[in-house]
Design a protein around this motif. Structure first.
Motif, PDB file in Angstrom:
ATOM      1  N   VAL A 145       0.850  -1.206   0.000  1.00 11.16           N
ATOM      2  CA  VAL A 145       0.000   0.000   0.000  1.00 11.16           C
ATOM      3  C   VAL A 145       0.887   1.258   0.000  1.00 11.16           C
ATOM      4  N   THR A 146       1.990   1.195   0.750  1.00 15.33           N
ATOM      5  CA  THR A 146       2.917   2.339   0.777  1.00 15.33           C
ATOM      6  C   THR A 146       3.518   2.551  -0.611  1.00 15.33           C
ATOM      7  N   ASP A 147       3.974   1.461  -1.232  1.00 16.71           N
ATOM      8  CA  ASP A 147       4.611   1.573  -2.550  1.00 16.71           C
ATOM      9  C   ASP A 147       3.652   2.063  -3.626  1.00 16.71           C
ATOM     10  N   ALA A 148       2.372   1.783  -3.441  1.00 14.66           N
ATOM     11  CA  ALA A 148       1.379   2.243  -4.432  1.00 14.66           C
ATOM     12  C   ALA A 148       1.236   3.756  -4.402  1.00 14.66           C
ATOM     13  N   GLY A 149       1.687   4.384  -3.311  1.00 14.98           N
ATOM     14  CA  GLY A 149       1.605   5.845  -3.206  1.00 14.98           C
ATOM     15  C   GLY A 149       0.210   6.335  -2.848  1.00 14.98           C
ATOM     16  N   LEU A 150      -0.642   5.429  -2.314  1.00 12.92           N
ATOM     17  CA  LEU A 150      -2.021   5.827  -1.977  1.00 12.92           C
ATOM     18  C   LEU A 150      -2.017   6.835  -0.832  1.00 12.92           C
ATOM     19  N   ARG A 151      -2.725   7.949  -1.046  1.00 12.22           N
ATOM     20  CA  ARG A 151      -2.902   8.952   0.012  1.00 12.22           C
ATOM     21  C   ARG A 151      -4.379   9.060   0.343  1.00 12.22           C
ATOM     22  N   GLY A 152      -4.664   9.421   1.590  1.00 10.37           N
ATOM     23  CA  GLY A 152      -6.049   9.438   2.072  1.00 10.37           C
ATOM     24  C   GLY A 152      -6.957  10.264   1.176  1.00 10.37           C
ATOM     25  N   ARG A 153      -8.066   9.674   0.779  1.00 12.55           N
ATOM     26  CA  ARG A 153      -9.006  10.357  -0.131  1.00 12.55           C
ATOM     27  C   ARG A 153     -10.049  11.180   0.617  1.00 12.55           C
ATOM     28  N   GLY A 154      -9.995  11.150   1.973  1.00 10.76           N
ATOM     29  CA  GLY A 154     -11.013  11.861   2.748  1.00 10.76           C
ATOM     30  C   GLY A 154     -10.765  13.357   2.860  1.00 10.76           C
ATOM     31  N   GLY A 155      -9.591  13.818   2.461  1.00 13.25           N
ATOM     32  CA  GLY A 155      -9.348  15.259   2.501  1.00 13.25           C
ATOM     33  C   GLY A 155      -7.907  15.629   2.764  1.00 13.25           C
ATOM     34  N   ALA A 156      -7.300  15.029   3.792  1.00 12.35           N
ATOM     35  CA  ALA A 156      -5.969  15.489   4.198  1.00 12.35           C
ATOM     36  C   ALA A 156      -4.844  14.898   3.352  1.00 12.35           C
ATOM     37  N   ALA A 157      -5.121  13.877   2.569  1.00 10.17           N
ATOM     38  CA  ALA A 157      -4.147  13.275   1.644  1.00 10.17           C
ATOM     39  C   ALA A 157      -2.918  12.720   2.352  1.00 10.17           C
ATOM     40  N   PHE A 158      -3.100  12.226   3.562  1.00 10.05           N
ATOM     41  CA  PHE A 158      -1.979  11.644   4.310  1.00 10.05           C
ATOM     42  C   PHE A 158      -1.690  10.238   3.749  1.00 10.05           C
ATOM     43  N   PRO A 159      -0.397   9.881   3.597  1.00  8.43           N
ATOM     44  CA  PRO A 159      -0.087   8.556   3.022  1.00  8.43           C
ATOM     45  C   PRO A 159      -0.684   7.403   3.848  1.00  8.43           C
ATOM     46  N   THR A 160      -1.502   6.592   3.194  1.00  9.92           N
ATOM     47  CA  THR A 160      -2.211   5.508   3.885  1.00  9.92           C
ATOM     48  C   THR A 160      -1.234   4.472   4.458  1.00  9.92           C
ATOM     49  N   GLY A 161      -0.189   4.151   3.698  1.00  9.40           N
ATOM     50  CA  GLY A 161       0.781   3.152   4.163  1.00  9.40           C
ATOM     51  C   GLY A 161       1.454   3.563   5.463  1.00  9.40           C
ATOM     52  N   ILE A 162       1.782   4.834   5.597  1.00 13.96           N
ATOM     53  CA  ILE A 162       2.450   5.318   6.824  1.00 13.96           C
ATOM     54  C   ILE A 162       1.500   5.189   8.017  1.00 13.96           C
ATOM     55  N   LYS A 163       0.234   5.552   7.786  1.00 18.07           N
ATOM     56  CA  LYS A 163      -0.775   5.425   8.852  1.00 18.07           C
ATOM     57  C   LYS A 163      -0.890   3.968   9.290  1.00 18.07           C
ATOM     58  N   TRP A 164      -0.964   3.069   8.331  1.00 15.90           N
ATOM     59  CA  TRP A 164      -1.103   1.637   8.645  1.00 15.90           C
ATOM     60  C   TRP A 164       0.125   1.130   9.397  1.00 15.90           C
ATOM     61  N   LYS A 165       1.308   1.616   8.992  1.00 19.56           N
ATOM     62  CA  LYS A 165       2.549   1.137   9.628  1.00 19.56           C
ATOM     63  C   LYS A 165       2.586   1.549  11.101  1.00 19.56           C
ATOM     64  N   THR A 166       2.103   2.762  11.383  1.00 20.62           N
ATOM     65  CA  THR A 166       2.069   3.224  12.773  1.00 20.62           C
ATOM     66  C   THR A 166       1.191   2.296  13.616  1.00 20.62           C
ATOM     67  N   VAL A 167       0.033   1.921  13.074  1.00 19.81           N
ATOM     68  CA  VAL A 167      -0.858   1.020  13.823  1.00 19.81           C
ATOM     69  C   VAL A 167      -0.218  -0.365  13.948  1.00 19.81           C
ATOM     70  N   LEU A 168       0.380  -0.835  12.863  1.00 20.49           N
ATOM     71  CA  LEU A 168       1.028  -2.149  12.898  1.00 20.49           C
ATOM     72  C   LEU A 168       2.130  -2.181  13.962  1.00 20.49           C
TER      73      LEU A 168
END
Ligand code: FMN
Ligand code: SF4
Length: 516
Positions: A145-168
């Motif tokens: 998910v990080t490599d795909a470059g996906l950023r949050g689509r809800g508004g703030a455009a924060f990288p989804t992979g980084i968010k997931w890694k923090t939780v992991l």
């Protein structure tokens, strides 16, 4: 053999009569002794053509629209079940220009499949991503998910992979996935369209997120104004659980993930992620101070992934086709595609999924066909009620998070609302302040008091009461709100106000030669 006929069950299509059309088709077929298999799909996103009825003829699906219940008998008379000509005939659906020129990744199945059929979902590539994720390590899923470059689509455009890694990486007995389906922004409907048209895609994305971070429970925080999405999601969750895509042993992986829908109570601020957590916990939706980040201490104090519907629904294709496939769309640091939602004063309103980099001019004219009124488009608000108003000379900037931020605007959730030259931009600026005053959670002074004072200052400015002084006051108020607010509600309200003042000073009675 039955002829397969698709009639959308999407809320907008139904508001335009799709349920009545479906009933009329069933009745008419029975009366004539013809075998018809009615399937309820999502909307293709061409709302000016809804209800859009499709008939399967050989390899093709032929479209007719907009169909009314009264027109159904005539369609049968003309022989539409075998694809015959009729004034409402639109030809092969996939060849309709508006649809044919899109790059549908997240919305690839929306409008194509019967929304509640797992068999159709699987036949169109569904659950391939989850099957792959269930054989991977959590780290490998997060990396994809990080490599795909996906950023949050809800508004703030924060990288989804980084968010997931923090939780992991945050140890805890219990972790959660919380899907933000509050969809409060003006002119946005892609979350709803996805949930109503392809609910298994969101379920699959959430299950992948659960496996990736070690969360066993997910919640979809849905706005209560979406009753149809609620019914569809609940049926889909039940069906997915029965087959083992959800539950104690997801796809035989030995790992658990389950889901529940929770209804919001209808306040804009409940879409802000920490207010959403409060609401999910059964409390009043008030913003929490950060830190701690929800990824560390979120729902019930546990590590929580909070993602928008479209962010989560983009994950299955990333896992199914690989990070590179997704990353190849887009430009700069804005990778992949975004479902743009076109509304307001436009001839053809609807949903257009395209790679980042498309311009407003292309969306407004090539896709939407210009204004519905036939008058020039004067201003466009991008990114919801807190987004900037853009004038025509900004229409050629490629839609990319950084390029929009550089001109003081934002893409947000991809909602695009167009106004023709009859718009009064001073009233729009006033409305932005008033919206903030009404929807503020009240926790911090710059937003709670600032927005109320903002409306008063704009009123005095419009009344011509010492304009120079009111302008200076409004500027300073905007500064305070931007820099001193706890969340983006107060922090971004100055965007629409300042852009209206900057690009449309005449509407405020300001001498343009001085304002330039
Ligand atoms: C006032 C306000 C309202 C918001 N409303 C929504 C919303 O309706 N839906 C949404 O997904 N995000 C909304 N957000 C953004 C969320 O706070 C959060 O950034 C997002 O849900 C995270 O998911 P993402 O990373 O997938 O975008 C809102 C933010 C603010 C400040
Ligand atoms: S900026 Fe407004 S909505 Fe956000 S915390 Fe402050 S008062 Fe609440």
């Amino acid at each position: 053999m039955s002829v397969i006929v698709y009639v959308p069950l999407d809320s907008s299509a139904c508001a335009l009569g799709a349920d009545a059309v479906a009933q009329a088709i069933a009745r008419e077929a029975e009366r004539r002794g013809l075998a018809v298999e009615l399937r309820r799909n999502g909307s293709r996103g061409m709302y000016w053509l809804e209800p859009l009825v499709e008939v399967v003829c050989g390899e093709q699906r032929l479209a007719y629209g907009p169909v009314t219940a009264e027109a159904v008998a005539g369609l049968f008379d003309a022989g539409f079940l075998s694809g015959a000509a009729h004034p409402l005939a639109l030809g092969p659906t996939e060849a309709i220009d508006f649809l044919a020129r899109q790059q549908r990744l997240t919305f690839a199945r929306v409008g194509v499949v019967d929304a509640l059929s797992i068999a159709e979902y699987v036949a169109h590539g569904g659950f391939v991503g989850l099957a792959r994720a269930s054989t991977m390590t959590p780290e490998a899923v997060v990396k994809e998910v990080t490599d795909a470059g996906l950023r949050g689509r809800g508004g703030a455009a924060f990288p989804t992979g980084i968010k997931w890694k923090t939780v992991l990486d945050t140890p805890a007995e219990q972790k959660y996935i919380a899907c933000n389906a509050d969809e409060g922004d003006s002119g946005t409907f892609s979350d709803r369209m996805l949930m109503e048209g392809d609910p298994y895609c969101l379920i699959e994305g959430m299950a992948i997120a659960g496996l990736a971070v070690g969360a066993t429970q997910g919640y979809i925080y849905l706005r209560s104004e979406y009753p149809r999405a609620l019914d569809i999601l609940e049926s889909a969750i039940r069906a997915a659980r029965e087959i083992g895509y959800l539950g104690s042993n997801v796809m035989g992986s030995g790992r658990a993930f389950d889901l529940e829908v929770r209804l919001g109570a209808g306040a804009y601020i409940c879409g802000e992620e920490t207010a959403m957590l409060e609401s999910l916990e059964g409390k009043r939706g008030i913003v929490r101070a950060k830190p701690p980040l929800p990824a560390i201490a979120g729902l019930f104090g546990q590590p929580t992934v909070i993602n928008n519907v479209i962010s989560l629904a983009s994950v299955p294709i990333i896992l199914a086709k690989g990070a590179a496939h997704y990353r190849d769309f887009g430009l700069g640091r804005s990778r992949g595609t975004l479902p743009f939602q076109l509304s307001g004063n436009l001839k053809r309103t609807g949903l257009v999924e395209l790679a980042f980099g498309v311009t407003l001019r292309e969306l407004l004219f090539d896709y939407a066909g210009g204004s519905a009124s036939g008058r020039p488009i004067r201003a466009v608000q991008v990114g919801g009620p807190l987004g900037a108003y853009l004038p025509e000379d900004q229409f050629d900037t490629p839609l990319d998070y950084e390029q929009y931020a550089a001109m003081g605007a934002m893409i947000g959730h991809g909602g695009i609302v167009a106004f023709d030259d009859s718009v009064d931009m001073a009233q729009m600026a006033r409305y932005a302040m008033e919206f903030c005053a009404v929807e503020s959670c009240g926790k911090c002074t710059p937003c709670r008091i600032g927005s109320t004072r903002g409306v008063e200052v704009i009123d005095r400015l419009l009344a011509g009461d010492d304009r120079g002084r009111q302008l200076a006051l409004l500027e300073s108020l905007c500064d305070t709100m931007e820099k001193g607010s706890l969340c983006a509600m107060g922090g971004m309200t100055p965007y629409p106000v300042r852009s209206a003042l900057k690009y449309f000073p005449r509407d405020f009675g300001i001498d343009t030669s001085r304002a330039a």
